[in-house]
Design an enzyme around this catalytic site. Structure first.
Site, PDB file in Angstrom:
ATOM      1  N   GLY A  52      -2.616   2.014   2.750  1.00  0.00           N
ATOM      2  CA  GLY A  52      -1.237   2.468   2.619  1.00  0.00           C
ATOM      3  C   GLY A  52      -0.693   2.159   1.239  1.00  0.00           C
ATOM      4  O   GLY A  52      -1.457   2.045   0.271  1.00  0.00           O
ATOM      5  N   CYS A  53       0.599   2.010   1.140  1.00  0.00           N
ATOM      6  CA  CYS A  53       1.243   1.734  -0.150  1.00  0.00           C
ATOM      7  C   CYS A  53       0.682   0.469  -0.782  1.00  0.00           C
ATOM      8  O   CYS A  53       0.659  -0.593  -0.160  1.00  0.00           O
ATOM      9  CB  CYS A  53       2.750   1.590   0.059  1.00  0.00           C
ATOM     10  SG  CYS A  53       3.640   1.090  -1.428  1.00  0.00           S
ATOM     11  N   PHE A  54       0.227   0.570  -2.024  1.00  0.00           N
ATOM     12  CA  PHE A  54      -0.383  -0.609  -2.647  1.00  0.00           C
ATOM     13  C   PHE A  54       0.614  -1.719  -2.946  1.00  0.00           C
ATOM     14  O   PHE A  54       0.225  -2.861  -3.159  1.00  0.00           O
ATOM     15  CB  PHE A  54      -1.225  -0.262  -3.876  1.00  0.00           C
ATOM     16  CG  PHE A  54      -0.589   0.614  -4.940  1.00  0.00           C
ATOM     17  CD1 PHE A  54       0.776   0.740  -5.091  1.00  0.00           C
ATOM     18  CD2 PHE A  54      -1.410   1.328  -5.815  1.00  0.00           C
ATOM     19  CE1 PHE A  54       1.331   1.531  -6.094  1.00  0.00           C
ATOM     20  CE2 PHE A  54      -0.872   2.126  -6.812  1.00  0.00           C
ATOM     21  CZ  PHE A  54       0.508   2.229  -6.953  1.00  0.00           C
ATOM     22  N   CYS A 111       2.582  -2.968  -0.748  1.00  0.00           N
ATOM     23  CA  CYS A 111       2.459  -3.827   0.440  1.00  0.00           C
ATOM     24  C   CYS A 111       1.144  -4.599   0.423  1.00  0.00           C
ATOM     25  O   CYS A 111       1.113  -5.813   0.645  1.00  0.00           O
ATOM     26  CB  CYS A 111       2.531  -2.989   1.713  1.00  0.00           C
ATOM     27  SG  CYS A 111       4.066  -2.067   1.954  1.00  0.00           S
TER      28      CYS A 111
END
Length: 223
Positions: free
Chosen positions: A55-57, A59
């Site tokens: 997912g979003c890096f 995070c």
């Protein structure tokens, strides 16, 4: 590290971490495993790298930074066909790249097995090309292995997790050889630390981080 089913209820979420059943992966490989263990002991004298997309890096970076034995985490792009992509290009979903993190670690303090366990807690590996409201192939779940041992461990974990029905749905995580990794723009590095009051940080990253820290209590740099 022995496999066992551990259900943890944290902030309304149940994290199911299944680790290797009764025998470590290396032990299960008999003589071959013994040789791998010897090789691993030699590798423990230096740092190693794991590369995950979850997912979003923003995070992923902040979660893995918490673990004792992790030396550095770099956000970037990998798995695609476009050289030197920009964030704007990757966000179109047309470059083939995933938002990913290169995790440099000290194998004498934390093993690749433990990093895999953290990977499967850090996100939902059953969501195809998305994590929550972040949608697109750039947010896919993927393990980019650096050597055959990492590949075997990743495949083994996924197979056992599916066999034990650790999740309600089948894991869709890709296991892909590591290729070119392009470091993301500077403002993406240490994003949470530098933008802690931003809405996305408060609404998405902080809840994930709090739960991650509770799961891995005792394995963190700062308790």
């Amino acid at each position: 590290m022995n496999f066992q089913n551990i259900s943890r209820h944290i902030g309304g979420w149940i994290f199911l971490i299944m680790l290797l059943p009764s025998l470590s992966f290396a032990q299960a490989q008999s003589k071959k495993g013994s040789n791998m263990k010897k090789a691993s002991n030699e590798m423990n004298k230096k740092t190693e790298t794991a590369t995950f997309a979850a997912g979003c890096f923003w995070c992923v970076e902040e979660q893995f930074k918490q673990l004792d034995g992790v030396i550095s985490v770099t956000s970037g792009y990998t798995g695609g066909t476009v050289a030197n992509p920009t964030y704007k290009q990757v966000c179109t979903g047309t470059t083939g790249h995933a938002e990913a993190c290169n995790i440099v670690y000290d194998p004498s303090k934390i093993s690749y097995d433990q990093l895999l366990a953290a990977f499967f807690v850090a996100h939902d590996p059953t969501q195809l090309n998305r994590q929550g409201d972040d949608i697109g192939t750039q947010y896919r779940s993927a393990i980019f292995y650096h050597n055959e041992e990492q590949k075997k461990l990743a495949d083994y974990y996924i197979r056992k997790l599916n066999e034990e029905k650790a999740y309600n749905k089948k894991i869709v995580t890709e296991v892909t050889p590591y290729g070119m990794f392009y470091k993301a723009e500077d403002y993406h590095q240490n994003y949470y630390d530098n933008n802690m009051s931003a809405p996305y940080c408060q609404r998405v990253i902080k809840p994930k981080l709090d739960k991650f820290r509770k799961v891995f209590k005792g394995k963190l740099k700062q308790e």
